[in-house]
Design an enzyme around this catalytic site. Structure first.
Site, PDB file in Angstrom:
ATOM      1  N   HIS A  69      74.015  18.775  45.747  1.00  0.00           N
ATOM      2  CA  HIS A  69      74.132  17.314  45.718  1.00  0.00           C
ATOM      3  C   HIS A  69      73.408  16.726  44.506  1.00  0.00           C
ATOM      4  O   HIS A  69      73.846  15.718  43.946  1.00  0.00           O
ATOM      5  CB  HIS A  69      73.573  16.732  47.012  1.00  0.00           C
ATOM      6  N   SER A  88      75.834   9.188  45.317  1.00  0.00           N
ATOM      7  CA  SER A  88      75.352   9.371  46.678  1.00  0.00           C
ATOM      8  C   SER A  88      75.393   8.033  47.425  1.00  0.00           C
ATOM      9  O   SER A  88      76.443   7.397  47.517  1.00  0.00           O
ATOM     10  CB  SER A  88      73.939   9.969  46.644  1.00  0.00           C
ATOM     11  N   ASP A 128      78.147  20.869  46.392  1.00  0.00           N
ATOM     12  CA  ASP A 128      77.519  19.781  47.149  1.00  0.00           C
ATOM     13  C   ASP A 128      77.958  19.897  48.601  1.00  0.00           C
ATOM     14  O   ASP A 128      79.052  19.494  48.974  1.00  0.00           O
ATOM     15  CB  ASP A 128      77.935  18.432  46.551  1.00  0.00           C
TER      16      ASP A 128
END
Length: 386
Positions: A354, A155, A321
């Site tokens: 995610h 991320s 995601d």
């Protein structure tokens, strides 16, 4: 537990103090400042087996193992890092560092401003991914590490790994970028803005100087976390965990009590988050997310932005995601291929959205394990006298 895949154990955090000043991207200077960090494993005599782990929004330097005073406080990537794990601390010296502006030990808004003797609060400068990487490079210098075997993150941490490859191309051999993106979409910026407004509109925010009032903008921070948490999960994952389950009977009353299980879950996550995270930190880290866009100064040409990179890249994305979808990772892959860079890419069909980058999916972990095993093998070959 198999000793070959055990925890790194109880780890004591360390602190590196720097006089500075650190010149920030916005032109301001920050100093003195401190960085909190943890290390796992042993640095090789050649200092060539170091792996830097870059954290995402609400994480910290506590990447693996437990804390000496709390065996229940397990590092946020403990399933990835440790003896016999994908990033094997029997082979690598792993460093987790807390970013500037955070609230877990590094200098941030709650720290004392030497100019005033009071917490910085809203006077703490805006920090960026570029600033974090520059500070991490200073820590690497302090630890005697000229070149990392790999810089790795998921991320927002993946953005830092990319920035390392751009800003310090000779200082890392591999960039491992997981569930990340070269820039936020307008939708992502919009989610961040709504979350920030929840904090800024909390009457306990006091313009960011709530420390002096002995209060915390807990409600706004809780709502911000609820908004963010929705984006970390996939629709399928939420449906499987909660569906439309009610906590009680159908009442059909117009009220504001928790009725659906998903409401209960989100409120719990928000309240827990507001008990330990700093609101000023949340504002700054989400802005750092918004600002990151290395292609912007190249007219949107990502290949040009990545042209300085010398590292080999490993990228992983996850099909569900929707915050940082696979298309964004493929965009990075395409730009790297235009530069004839060495690229490994995997798209994992996983249901967790995610948050999948934090899960112990066997396909995902096997890929990372194999990739790092090859790095270790290459390092071993380079260490053999010719």
């Amino acid at each position: 537990m198999n000793s070959s895949t055990s925890s790194v154990g109880a780890i004591t955090a360390q602190r590196a103090d720097f006089e500075g000043p650190l010149r920030l991207l916005n032109g301001q200077a920050l100093g003195p400042f401190s960085l909190a960090y943890e290390t796992y494993g042993t640095l090789s005599p050649r200092a060539d087996n170091a792996v830097l782990i870059c954290h995402a929004l609400n994480a910290s330097h506590h990447v693996a193992g437990t804390r000496p005073d709390n065996p229940e406080d397990i590092g946020w990537w403990d399933n990835m890092i440790g003896p016999g794990k994908p990033v094997d601390t029997n082979q690598f010296f792993v460093i987790g560092v807390n970013n500037l502006g955070s609230c877990f030990g590094s200098t941030g808004p709650a720290s004392i401003n030497p100019a005033t003797g009071k917490p910085y609060g809203s006077d703490f400068p805006v920090v960026t991914v570029e600033d974090w990487v520059n500070a991490q490079a200073l820590l690497a210098d302090r630890l005697g590490i000229e070149r990392f075997a790999a810089v790795m993150g998921g991320s927002l941490g993946g953005m830092q790994a990319m920035q390392w490859a751009i800003a310090y191309p000779a200082r890392l051999a591999h960039a491992v970028v997981i569930a990340s993106t070269p820039r936020l979409s307008a939708q992502n910026i919009a989610f961040n803005e709504v979350a920030r407004r929840a904090i800024l509109n909390d009457p306990d925010f006091h313009g960011g100087h709530y420390y002096a009032h002995g209060v915390v903008p807990r409600h706004g921070l809780s709502v911000a976390r609820m908004i963010g948490h929705i984006t970390y999960l996939s629709d399928d994952d939420m449906a499987q965990k909660f569906g439309r389950s009610l906590r009680g009977a159908d009442n059909y009353r117009f009220g504001f009590d928790v009725e659906f299980e998903i409401e209960s879950y989100l409120r719990y996550q928000g309240e827990k988050f507001s008990s330990y995270f700093d609101a000023n930190t949340y504002l700054r880290i989400t802005r750092a997310l918004d600002y990151f866009d290395p292609a912007r100064v190249h007219g949107g040409n990502l290949a040009a932005a990545l042209a300085p990179a010398q590292a080999a890249f490993c990228l992983v994305s996850f099909t569900t995601d929707w915050r940082f979808p696979p298309e964004r990772s493929r965009e990075i892959v395409s730009a790297l291929m235009k530069n004839n860079a060495q690229v490994t890419y995997a798209e994992i069909d996983a249901p967790h959205g995610h948050d999948a980058f934090l899960m112990a999916d066997s396909r995902y972990h096997d890929l990372i394990r194999t990739y790092f095993a090859q790095i270790a093998e290459d390092l071993s070959a380079q260490a053999v006298p010719r």
